[in-house]
Each structure stands twice: as structure tokens, then as C-alpha cells.
Scaffold this active site. Structure first.
Site, mmCIF file in Angstrom:
data_model
loop_
_atom_site.group_PDB
_atom_site.id
_atom_site.type_symbol
_atom_site.label_atom_id
_atom_site.label_comp_id
_atom_site.label_asym_id
_atom_site.label_seq_id
_atom_site.Cartn_x
_atom_site.Cartn_y
_atom_site.Cartn_z
ATOM 1 N N THR A 63 36.829 31.024 55.500
ATOM 2 C CA THR A 63 36.946 31.759 54.249
ATOM 3 C C THR A 63 35.881 31.225 53.293
ATOM 4 O O THR A 63 34.971 30.501 53.721
ATOM 5 C CB THR A 63 38.400 31.691 53.705
ATOM 6 O OG1 THR A 63 38.487 32.510 52.555
ATOM 7 C CG2 THR A 63 38.855 30.281 53.382
ATOM 8 N N LYS A 67 31.850 32.508 55.164
ATOM 9 C CA LYS A 67 31.842 33.700 56.022
ATOM 10 C C LYS A 67 30.425 34.141 56.405
ATOM 11 O O LYS A 67 30.227 34.758 57.441
ATOM 12 C CB LYS A 67 32.570 34.860 55.329
ATOM 13 C CG LYS A 67 34.078 34.659 55.275
ATOM 14 C CD LYS A 67 34.777 35.876 54.718
ATOM 15 C CE LYS A 67 36.269 35.667 54.672
ATOM 16 N NZ LYS A 67 37.005 36.839 54.224
ATOM 17 N N ALA A 128 32.272 44.884 44.688
ATOM 18 C CA ALA A 128 31.272 44.814 45.769
ATOM 19 C C ALA A 128 31.149 43.382 46.268
ATOM 20 O O ALA A 128 30.107 42.981 46.761
ATOM 21 C CB ALA A 128 29.930 45.341 45.273
ATOM 22 N N GLY A 130 32.990 40.157 48.716
ATOM 23 C CA GLY A 130 33.244 40.056 50.150
ATOM 24 C C GLY A 130 34.303 41.036 50.634
ATOM 25 O O GLY A 130 34.062 41.799 51.585
ATOM 26 N N GLY A 244 47.956 44.508 48.778
ATOM 27 C CA GLY A 244 47.049 43.776 49.668
ATOM 28 C C GLY A 244 47.734 42.932 50.732
ATOM 29 O O GLY A 244 47.052 42.358 51.589
HETATM 30 P P1 NAP Z 1 34.329 37.964 45.536
HETATM 31 O O1 NAP Z 1 33.469 38.091 46.724
HETATM 32 O O2 NAP Z 1 34.102 36.824 44.588
HETATM 33 O O3 NAP Z 1 34.224 39.338 44.687
HETATM 34 C C1 NAP Z 1 34.826 39.479 43.426
HETATM 35 C C2 NAP Z 1 34.666 40.904 42.928
HETATM 36 O O4 NAP Z 1 35.415 41.030 41.699
HETATM 37 C C3 NAP Z 1 33.237 41.283 42.595
HETATM 38 O O5 NAP Z 1 33.038 42.652 42.841
HETATM 39 C C4 NAP Z 1 33.165 40.968 41.084
HETATM 40 O O6 NAP Z 1 32.180 41.701 40.418
HETATM 41 C C5 NAP Z 1 34.518 41.464 40.653
HETATM 42 N N1 NAP Z 1 34.946 40.873 39.376
HETATM 43 C C6 NAP Z 1 35.360 39.599 39.176
HETATM 44 N N2 NAP Z 1 35.681 39.438 37.874
HETATM 45 C C7 NAP Z 1 35.458 40.638 37.264
HETATM 46 C C8 NAP Z 1 35.589 41.086 35.912
HETATM 47 N N3 NAP Z 1 36.026 40.291 34.930
HETATM 48 N N4 NAP Z 1 35.270 42.377 35.657
HETATM 49 C C9 NAP Z 1 34.842 43.207 36.641
HETATM 50 N N5 NAP Z 1 34.691 42.826 37.927
HETATM 51 C C10 NAP Z 1 34.992 41.549 38.231
HETATM 52 O O7 NAP Z 1 35.864 37.865 45.929
HETATM 53 P P2 NAP Z 1 36.625 38.501 47.209
HETATM 54 O O8 NAP Z 1 36.831 37.449 48.207
HETATM 55 O O9 NAP Z 1 35.953 39.751 47.575
HETATM 56 O O10 NAP Z 1 38.061 38.802 46.561
HETATM 57 C C11 NAP Z 1 38.259 39.893 45.672
HETATM 58 C C12 NAP Z 1 39.751 40.218 45.572
HETATM 59 O O11 NAP Z 1 40.224 40.639 46.856
HETATM 60 C C13 NAP Z 1 40.607 39.022 45.165
HETATM 61 O O12 NAP Z 1 41.552 39.456 44.245
HETATM 62 C C14 NAP Z 1 41.296 38.596 46.442
HETATM 63 O O13 NAP Z 1 42.601 38.109 46.215
HETATM 64 C C15 NAP Z 1 41.376 39.907 47.217
HETATM 65 N N6 NAP Z 1 41.346 39.674 48.670
HETATM 66 C C16 NAP Z 1 42.389 40.118 49.413
HETATM 67 C C17 NAP Z 1 42.415 39.923 50.771
HETATM 68 C C18 NAP Z 1 43.586 40.411 51.575
HETATM 69 O O14 NAP Z 1 43.694 40.040 52.749
HETATM 70 N N7 NAP Z 1 44.447 41.227 51.005
HETATM 71 C C19 NAP Z 1 41.339 39.287 51.403
HETATM 72 C C20 NAP Z 1 40.270 38.839 50.622
HETATM 73 C C21 NAP Z 1 40.293 39.033 49.240
HETATM 74 P P3 NAP Z 1 30.676 41.083 40.246
HETATM 75 O O15 NAP Z 1 30.018 41.252 41.590
HETATM 76 O O16 NAP Z 1 30.070 41.916 39.183
HETATM 77 O O17 NAP Z 1 30.842 39.644 39.887
#
Ligand code: NAP
Length: 281
Positions: A63, A67, A128, A130, A244
Site C-alpha cells: 500500500t 504501489k 485522480a 491511486g 467503499g
Molecule cells: P491519494 O492517491 O492520495 O488521492 C487522494 C485524492 O483526493 C486526490 O484526487 C486528491 O486530489 C483528492 N483530495 C484530497 N484532499 C482534497 C480536497 N481537500 N479537495 C479536493 N480533493 C482532495 O489517495 P487514495 O489512496 O487514492 O485514497 C483516496 C480515497 O479512497 C481515501 O478516502 C481512501 O480511504 C479511499 N480508498 C478506498 C479503498 C477501498 O478499498 N475502498 C482503497 C483505497 C483508497 P489532488 O490530486 O488534487 O490532491
């Protein structure tokens, strides 16, 4: 005989739900494995691979932040990992390192379980990062007619959408864009951390939900809380919703199948793991 070793690596990692998810399934299936976690800092992946081999790990999940940085160490990547340019499951087999990615298929399974088909649908993904990228690309591969991606950092959305220019389109994350796109959206997915437990930022304006067709489904990749403000509001508007937790469960089940080579009963495993996770949340 000693149990074979599996784990999840990342940083931070202490709060990962993977050991609970996997050990619940391992116990239920009486599999000869044990699953732990290891904190591996950014930049330390090469050192970790050497340790894993020396300590006879047979596989591990990766994680944040590994990744992508693990890719150069993988000998054989499956099509999903190639598609996302990211690996979340690694297996040591026949002196080779195999890399898989179960994030997109995990989300897809939870969507199909809800009776929602992706073919010919218009999908709008907010985020956009991960998770959002994997899900958006999976929707394209699954036959979505169009996938819109909105992100605060528009360059990230543009670079993601450049992968499939004829199907994907990038937009800035604004309420105006959300309202415009919502009208034609069949599947809306939040892939940002807005609304996640422990994060003090949430959607400021959910008016775009009213613009969705009545048949649309609203999905949140966030699993804690189980019902985010986005999903609550969507339910008030009588829209179909999906949280999720399903993605979390199914990516784990697929990963354990790869790492152990054992076929698992998805319904049974999902229900057992859900019960265990409910004790935590
Ligand atoms: P990540 O790669 O850090 O991506 C975070 C995303 O959120 C980016 O698109 C970021 O936009 C956006 N963001 C963060 N703060 C923001 C704000 N204040 N306003 C607007 N956009 C914002 O994280 P990730 O691993 O993809 O995780 C994202 C979410 O998915 C988390 O909530 C996590 O719990 C969930 N998730 C769920 C699973 C599951 O199995 N259900 C698996 C993985 C993740 P920018 O690019 O502009 O910063």
C-alpha cells in the site's frame, strides 16, 4: 509445519485493516499461512524485497507509498497491474516475483453485486489519486461509454485521461462542472478523501446530486465511515448508493486467492470479514 508468511507493507501501516481481513479468511479456511504488517518507508522497497526473500515470505500486499515504486522489482505483472501502472499484491513463486493489482476488480465486483452493469454507461469519477485512477481505468476497460474525471489538481486528471483519450475526459473539480456532468451521469464515484473519517474536509456543496438522473448510483470509495455525508444525501434523494467496504473486502479476497493459490467463497468470506470489521468501526 510452520505457517507460510504473508504481510502488508506500507508507511504508515499500523492502522491497516489488511491483517484482520486476511487472518479472518485464513482462519476460516484453515490455511497454513500467517499475515502480519511491516512498516517499510518510502525508498526502502529494494531492502524490503531482500528481507522478504531472506525471511521466506511467500507474498505480500503493498500500500502507500509502494504501489508504484515496487514495479521495477517485479518480473511478471498481470494485465490489471499493467493497466494501473501499480501493484498491490506480490507473490514469490518459482524464483520469480509476480505482481497483481486487485483494486479495480475489487470495486467492480462490489458494483456488479449491486446489480449495476458498466457497459455503455457514463461514469463520473471525482479524484485522480491511486484509488480513483484504478477505478476510472477499470470502468473504461469494462466498457463504459464515457468516463469523466474531475480533480482539484487538473494536471493529474489530464494525465490519467490521456491514457484513453476517446473515452476519458478531464475536468477541474468545481461545483459548476459537477452540476453540468451530473445530468448525464449513470455512475458517480467519489475517489477523493473528502468525507473520510479523520479528515476534516468534506464536500462543501452537494447540490450536484439533485442533477443526477433518478436511476443513477452514487458510490464512495471511502469505507470509514460506512455512510459518508455524500451517501447520506444521495439516499435522502432516493438514489441508489454503494460504500467503499465492498471494494476493500473484494480486493482482499482476490489478493488472498493470488497469494495462496486457493479458491475462496466470496460471499462467505465477505460476510465473515464484514463482521470482524464491524467490531472495529
Ligand atoms: P491519494 O492517491 O492520495 O488521492 C487522494 C485524492 O483526493 C486526490 O484526487 C486528491 O486530489 C483528492 N483530495 C484530497 N484532499 C482534497 C480536497 N481537500 N479537495 C479536493 N480533493 C482532495 O489517495 P487514495 O489512496 O487514492 O485514497 C483516496 C480515497 O479512497 C481515501 O478516502 C481512501 O480511504 C479511499 N480508498 C478506498 C479503498 C477501498 O478499498 N475502498 C482503497 C483505497 C483508497 P489532488 O490530486 O488534487 O490532491
Amino acid at each position: 509445519m510452520q505457517n507460510k508468511k504473508l504481510c502488508v507493507i506500507g508507511d504508515p501501516i499500523e492502522h491497516s485493516k489488511s491483517p484482520i481481513i486476511h487472518n479472518t479468511m485464513i482462519k476460516a479456511m484453515n490455511l497454513p499461512y500467517v499475515y502480519d504488517y511491516n512498516k517499510v518507508a518510502a525508498g526502502d522497497i529494494k531492502k524490503w524485497i531482500e528481507t522478504a526473500k531472506r525471511e521466506n515470505y511467500v507474498g505480500f500486499n503493498a500500500t502507500m507509498p509502494h504501489k508504484v515504486d515496487i514495479i521495477p522489482f517485479v518480473d511478471v505483472m498481470d494485465d490489471e497491474a499493467k493497466l494501473y501502472e501499480a501493484v498491490n499484491t506480490v507473490c514469490f513463486r518459482d524464483d520469480k516475483i509476480y505482481g497483481f493489482n486487485t483494486d479495480g476488480i475489487g470495486f467492480l465486483y462490489s458494483l456488479l453485486e449491486k446489480g449495476v452493469e458498466v457497459g455503455e454507461k457514463t461514469v463520473t469519477v471525482i479524484g485522480a489519486g491511486g484509488a480513483a485512477s484504478a477505478v476510472a481505468l477499470k470502468m473504461v476497460k469494462e466498457g463504459a461509454m464515457k468516463v469523466n474525471v474531475l480533480n482539484r489538481n487538473i494536471e493529474k486528471a489530464e494525465s490519467l485521461c490521456a491514457r484513453f483519450k476517446d473515452k476519458m475526459q478531464a475536468f477541474a473539480f468545481t461545483n459548476q462542472n459537477l452540476n453540468l456532468l451530473a445530468k448525464d451521469t449513470d455512475i458517480l464515484i467519489n475517489g477523493t478523501s473528502l468525507g473520510m473519517g479523520g479528515v476534516d474536509r468534506d464536500f462543501e456543496d452537494l447540490s450536484f446530486l439533485s442533477a443526477l438522473p433518478k436511476t443513477a448510483i452514487v458510490c464512495d470509495l471511502i469505507y470509514y465511515p460506512e455512510k459518508t455525508k455524500l451517501l447520506s444525501r444521495a439516499q435522502e434523494l432516493n438514489l441508489n448508493t454503494l460504500g467503499g467496504i465492498g471494494m476493500l473486502l473484494y480486493q482482499g479476497i482476490y489478493a488472498l486467492e493470488y497469494m495462496t493459490g486457493t479458491k475462496l467463497d466470496f460471499n462467505k468470506m465477505a460476510s465473515l470479514v464484514k463482521n470482524e470489521l464491524a467490531k472495529l468501526f
